[in-house]
Scaffold this motif. Sequence first.
Motif, PDB file in Angstrom:
ATOM      1  N   GLU A 143       0.848  -1.216   0.000  1.00  0.00           N
ATOM      2  CA  GLU A 143       0.000   0.000   0.000  1.00  0.00           C
ATOM      3  C   GLU A 143       0.871   1.248   0.000  1.00  0.00           C
ATOM      4  OE1 GLU A 143      -2.832  -0.025   3.280  1.00  0.00           O
ATOM      5  OE2 GLU A 143      -3.248  -2.125   2.834  1.00  0.00           O
ATOM      6  N   ALA A 144       1.905   1.221   0.838  1.00  0.00           N
ATOM      7  CA  ALA A 144       2.790   2.397   0.922  1.00  0.00           C
ATOM      8  C   ALA A 144       3.539   2.599  -0.388  1.00  0.00           C
ATOM      9  CB  ALA A 144       3.772   2.242   2.076  1.00  0.00           C
ATOM     10  N   ALA A 145       3.920   1.505  -1.029  1.00  0.00           N
ATOM     11  CA  ALA A 145       4.615   1.615  -2.321  1.00  0.00           C
ATOM     12  C   ALA A 145       3.684   2.275  -3.342  1.00  0.00           C
ATOM     13  CB  ALA A 145       5.075   0.247  -2.802  1.00  0.00           C
ATOM     14  N   ARG A 146       2.418   1.875  -3.321  1.00  0.00           N
ATOM     15  CA  ARG A 146       1.448   2.479  -4.259  1.00  0.00           C
ATOM     16  C   ARG A 146       1.314   3.969  -3.981  1.00  0.00           C
ATOM     17  NH1 ARG A 146      -1.562  -2.322  -4.081  1.00  0.00           N
ATOM     18  NH2 ARG A 146      -2.721  -1.594  -2.283  1.00  0.00           N
ATOM     19  N   PHE A 147       1.262   4.308  -2.692  1.00  0.00           N
ATOM     20  CA  PHE A 147       1.143   5.720  -2.342  1.00  0.00           C
ATOM     21  C   PHE A 147       2.413   6.475  -2.756  1.00  0.00           C
ATOM     22  CE2 PHE A 147       1.517   9.419   0.354  1.00  0.00           C
ATOM     23  CZ  PHE A 147       0.283  10.012   0.131  1.00  0.00           C
ATOM     24  N   ALA A 148       3.577   5.897  -2.453  1.00  0.00           N
ATOM     25  CA  ALA A 148       4.848   6.559  -2.792  1.00  0.00           C
ATOM     26  C   ALA A 148       4.988   6.740  -4.304  1.00  0.00           C
ATOM     27  CB  ALA A 148       6.020   5.756  -2.237  1.00  0.00           C
ATOM     28  N   ALA A 149       4.433   5.803  -5.058  1.00  0.00           N
ATOM     29  CA  ALA A 149       4.540   5.888  -6.528  1.00  0.00           C
ATOM     30  C   ALA A 149       3.848   7.135  -7.066  1.00  0.00           C
ATOM     31  CB  ALA A 149       3.961   4.635  -7.176  1.00  0.00           C
TER      32      ALA A 149
END
Length: 209
Positions: free
Chosen positions: A86-92
């Motif tokens: 989830e955090a990776a998606r947000f960071a992207a």
Amino acid sequence: MPLSVAELRAKIAENPAILAPMEDVTDVVFRRLCRKFGGKIMMTEFVNVEGLLRGCRNARRKISLADDDRMTAIQIYGADPQRLSEAARFAATAQPMFIDVNCGCWVPKIAGRGAGAGWLRDPHAMVAMAKMVVDSVGVPVTVKTRIGYGPESEMPIVDLARRLEDTGIAALTIHCRTASMGHSGAADWTWAQKAREVVSIPVVVNGDV
Ligand SMILES: Cc1cc2nc3c(=O)[nH]c(=O)nc-3n(C[C@H](O)[C@H](O)[C@H](O)COP(=O)(O)O)c2cc1C
């Protein structure tokens, strides 16, 4: 438009010296200075996934990238594959060059909770987590880890590198110390060489550079 894995690999081949992520050091000002002196590919300091997903101002500030800071990766850390994804998606959404997952931090309050080098205690879980993160985002994902937790006589890194490559990660950084060594003792770069022999993704050597 995010880079493809192949494009990122080509960029790393062109610019093989990558700024190592450092908490409280590799912020936007430091990165700008490094670029002034010829640095190209940079990393943010590591960002806690819970802080990021909770909306913590400090975490959100760390992932915000200016227009002249596009050759920068965002590094995240956490202990839960779902939250990391989830955090990776947000960071992207901050349009980083790529996302790096920290599996190398030895500090007890991080590794002891299963994040950072804590993943080295269960390489199978690390591989499954990396696959989940890769499959969750449209930008290339890389992993930074160490040669093992320690003090194993046979380090897991060579087999681990092969299995991480199969998840679709774009590159692997190896801090050539064990987690138990922290920052002390000499980094043994021969492990990065051994890992490189079994994979075709770029292997970035770290430790004692
Ligand atoms: C002050 C400081 C902060 C660091 N923060 C991070 C970090 O946020 N993420 C990370 O992957 N490594 C972090 N590291 C580790 C470095 O990226 C690098 O792996 C390590 O310094 C290599 O060892 P060397 O100092 O012998 O070259 C940090 C190191 C230092 C000294």
